[in-house]
Design a protein around this motif. Structure first.
Motif, PDB file in Angstrom:
ATOM      1  N   GLU A 148       0.842  -1.348  -0.094  1.00  0.00           N
ATOM      2  CA  GLU A 148       0.072  -0.048  -0.247  1.00  0.00           C
ATOM      3  C   GLU A 148       0.890   1.294   0.105  1.00  0.00           C
ATOM      4  OE1 GLU A 148      -3.874   1.926   2.468  1.00  0.00           O
ATOM      5  OE2 GLU A 148      -3.067  -0.077   2.682  1.00  0.00           O
ATOM      6  N   ARG A 149       2.059   1.208   0.756  1.00  0.00           N
ATOM      7  CA  ARG A 149       2.971   2.263   0.817  1.00  0.00           C
ATOM      8  C   ARG A 149       3.545   2.582  -0.596  1.00  0.00           C
ATOM      9  NH1 ARG A 149       7.978   3.626   0.688  1.00  0.00           N
ATOM     10  NH2 ARG A 149       8.605   1.286   0.897  1.00  0.00           N
ATOM     11  N   LYS A 150       3.981   1.659  -1.100  1.00  0.00           N
ATOM     12  CA  LYS A 150       4.525   1.775  -2.530  1.00  0.00           C
ATOM     13  C   LYS A 150       3.451   2.194  -3.475  1.00  0.00           C
ATOM     14  CE  LYS A 150       8.311  -1.595  -2.368  1.00  0.00           C
ATOM     15  NZ  LYS A 150       8.689  -3.017  -2.831  1.00  0.00           N
ATOM     16  N   GLY A 151       2.038   1.661  -3.399  1.00  0.00           N
ATOM     17  CA  GLY A 151       1.039   2.155  -4.473  1.00  0.00           C
ATOM     18  C   GLY A 151       0.862   3.779  -4.217  1.00  0.00           C
ATOM     19  N   ARG A 152       0.731   4.051  -2.877  1.00  0.00           N
ATOM     20  CA  ARG A 152       0.551   5.516  -2.634  1.00  0.00           C
ATOM     21  C   ARG A 152       1.686   6.281  -3.118  1.00  0.00           C
ATOM     22  NH1 ARG A 152      -1.801   4.232   3.058  1.00  0.00           N
ATOM     23  NH2 ARG A 152      -3.937   4.375   2.635  1.00  0.00           N
ATOM     24  N   ARG A 153       2.822   6.116  -3.135  1.00  0.00           N
ATOM     25  CA  ARG A 153       4.029   6.677  -3.528  1.00  0.00           C
ATOM     26  C   ARG A 153       3.828   6.718  -5.216  1.00  0.00           C
ATOM     27  NH1 ARG A 153       7.374  10.519  -3.086  1.00  0.00           N
ATOM     28  NH2 ARG A 153       9.492  10.407  -3.996  1.00  0.00           N
ATOM     29  N   LYS A 154       3.705   5.700  -5.603  1.00  0.00           N
ATOM     30  CA  LYS A 154       3.394   5.517  -7.113  1.00  0.00           C
ATOM     31  C   LYS A 154       2.598   6.688  -7.572  1.00  0.00           C
ATOM     32  CE  LYS A 154       2.154   2.630 -11.087  1.00  0.00           C
ATOM     33  NZ  LYS A 154       1.735   1.466 -11.280  1.00  0.00           N
ATOM     34  N   ALA A 155       1.365   6.682  -6.787  1.00  0.00           N
ATOM     35  CA  ALA A 155       0.506   7.485  -7.372  1.00  0.00           C
ATOM     36  C   ALA A 155       0.642   9.197  -7.132  1.00  0.00           C
ATOM     37  CB  ALA A 155      -0.901   7.238  -6.450  1.00  0.00           C
ATOM     38  N   GLU A 156       1.311   9.523  -5.876  1.00  0.00           N
ATOM     39  CA  GLU A 156       1.834  10.712  -5.803  1.00  0.00           C
ATOM     40  C   GLU A 156       2.819  11.055  -7.057  1.00  0.00           C
ATOM     41  OE1 GLU A 156       3.722  10.594  -2.002  1.00  0.00           O
ATOM     42  OE2 GLU A 156       1.610  10.332  -1.003  1.00  0.00           O
ATOM     43  N   GLN A 157       3.887  10.260  -7.355  1.00  0.00           N
ATOM     44  CA  GLN A 157       4.642  10.527  -8.398  1.00  0.00           C
ATOM     45  C   GLN A 157       4.000  10.800  -9.483  1.00  0.00           C
ATOM     46  OE1 GLN A 157       7.478   7.453  -8.210  1.00  0.00           O
ATOM     47  NE2 GLN A 157       8.774   8.462  -6.638  1.00  0.00           N
ATOM     48  N   GLU A 158       3.039   9.890  -9.964  1.00  0.00           N
ATOM     49  CA  GLU A 158       2.350   9.951 -11.127  1.00  0.00           C
ATOM     50  C   GLU A 158       1.714  11.460 -11.359  1.00  0.00           C
ATOM     51  OE1 GLU A 158      -1.070   7.472 -13.709  1.00  0.00           O
ATOM     52  OE2 GLU A 158       0.113   6.621 -12.411  1.00  0.00           O
ATOM     53  N   ALA A 159       0.956  11.728 -10.077  1.00  0.00           N
ATOM     54  CA  ALA A 159       0.213  13.159  -9.918  1.00  0.00           C
ATOM     55  C   ALA A 159       1.086  14.186 -10.314  1.00  0.00           C
ATOM     56  CB  ALA A 159      -0.421  13.188  -8.675  1.00  0.00           C
ATOM     57  N   PHE A 160       2.412  14.048  -9.556  1.00  0.00           N
ATOM     58  CA  PHE A 160       3.364  15.230  -9.781  1.00  0.00           C
ATOM     59  C   PHE A 160       3.908  15.359 -11.161  1.00  0.00           C
ATOM     60  CE2 PHE A 160       7.688  16.435 -10.131  1.00  0.00           C
ATOM     61  CZ  PHE A 160       7.755  17.620  -9.862  1.00  0.00           C
ATOM     62  N   LEU A 161       4.204  14.165 -11.912  1.00  0.00           N
ATOM     63  CA  LEU A 161       4.563  14.260 -13.363  1.00  0.00           C
ATOM     64  C   LEU A 161       3.465  14.695 -14.191  1.00  0.00           C
ATOM     65  CD1 LEU A 161       6.655  10.946 -13.636  1.00  0.00           C
ATOM     66  CD2 LEU A 161       7.603  13.236 -13.601  1.00  0.00           C
ATOM     67  N   ARG A 162       2.237  14.481 -14.186  1.00  0.00           N
ATOM     68  CA  ARG A 162       1.105  14.978 -14.721  1.00  0.00           C
ATOM     69  C   ARG A 162       1.009  16.383 -14.655  1.00  0.00           C
ATOM     70  NH1 ARG A 162      -2.341  11.579 -16.851  1.00  0.00           N
ATOM     71  NH2 ARG A 162      -2.360   9.379 -16.577  1.00  0.00           N
ATOM     72  N   GLU A 163       1.120  16.909 -13.417  1.00  0.00           N
ATOM     73  CA  GLU A 163       1.073  18.234 -13.037  1.00  0.00           C
ATOM     74  C   GLU A 163       2.352  18.963 -13.649  1.00  0.00           C
ATOM     75  OE1 GLU A 163       1.358  21.234  -9.310  1.00  0.00           O
ATOM     76  OE2 GLU A 163       0.646  19.457  -9.099  1.00  0.00           O
TER      77      GLU A 163
END
Length: 196
Positions: A114-129
């Motif tokens: 779950e921690r890795k999945g949240r980190r991945k989602a945060e990184q993806e949101a940052f890259l999209r922004e």
């Protein structure tokens, strides 16, 4: 099961002296695991055996250090000592203990996933922004978060032509697809109707 969790400290899996939540093994005859889960159990087993024979392994490694052709001849006694130690500790009881450790660490693996999945989602949101890409669809993001919260699958996948129990009735997999056997109580029809 609520009161049956216990804590254990460093069991040779690299956690040092930290305490972790451990769940009991589901039964003495657990469900069969998938190939990747069996590989994880095997890795725990090998680590446990290596930790018990660490001195013998170190002695052989020290002997073989800097030798190429002469290592098999000059380091034969330490090799035999190391192999006998590993054979004496590589028992079915040790495999069972490794399997119990694997089952006990389910909650730790779920938290890590779950921690890795949240980190991945945060990184993806940052890259999209950062790159000005459109935001991810909310339904897709919700499905990914639900996937992270799902429990670990034990028992592997069904083979062809094997029965499986579902909510209302029994399904049988065959060449034509999945068919319902038994009655459905939700008013959608009787048994025997093909479910596609």
């Amino acid at each position: 099961m609520a009161g049956s969790s216990s804590t254990a400290s460093g069991n040779g899996n690299g956690n040092g002296g930290s305490t972790e939540e451990r769940l009991p093994m589901p039964s003495k005859n657990p469900l069969p695991l998938s190939a990747s889960q069996e590989a994880q159990v095997r890795d725990i087993f090998y680590a446990r055996v290596r930790s018990k024979c660490a001195d013998e392994i170190k002695a052989f490694a020290d002997c073989a250090l800097g030798r190429t052709f002469s290592a098999p001849f000059l380091c034969r006694p330490p090799l035999h000592v190391m192999n006998s130690c590993m054979k004496s500790h590589a028992t079915p009881a040790e495999q069972d203990a490794a399997r119990e450790d694997w089952f006990a660490q389910r909650t730790q693996r779920a938290r890590e996933r779950e921690r890795k999945g949240r980190r991945k989602a945060e990184q993806e949101a940052f890259l999209r922004e950062w790159w000005g890409l459109p935001e991810k669809d909310r339904d897709e993001a919700r499905r990914e978060m639900e996937k992270l919260k799902r429990g670990e699958r034990m028992g592997g996948f069904l083979g062809p032509n094997r029965r499986r129990i579902i909510e209302r009735g029994v399904a049988v997999l065959d060449d034509e697809g999945e068919r319902m056997i038994g009655k459905k109580n939700d008013g959608e029809g009787g048994g025997g109707a093909a479910r596609r």
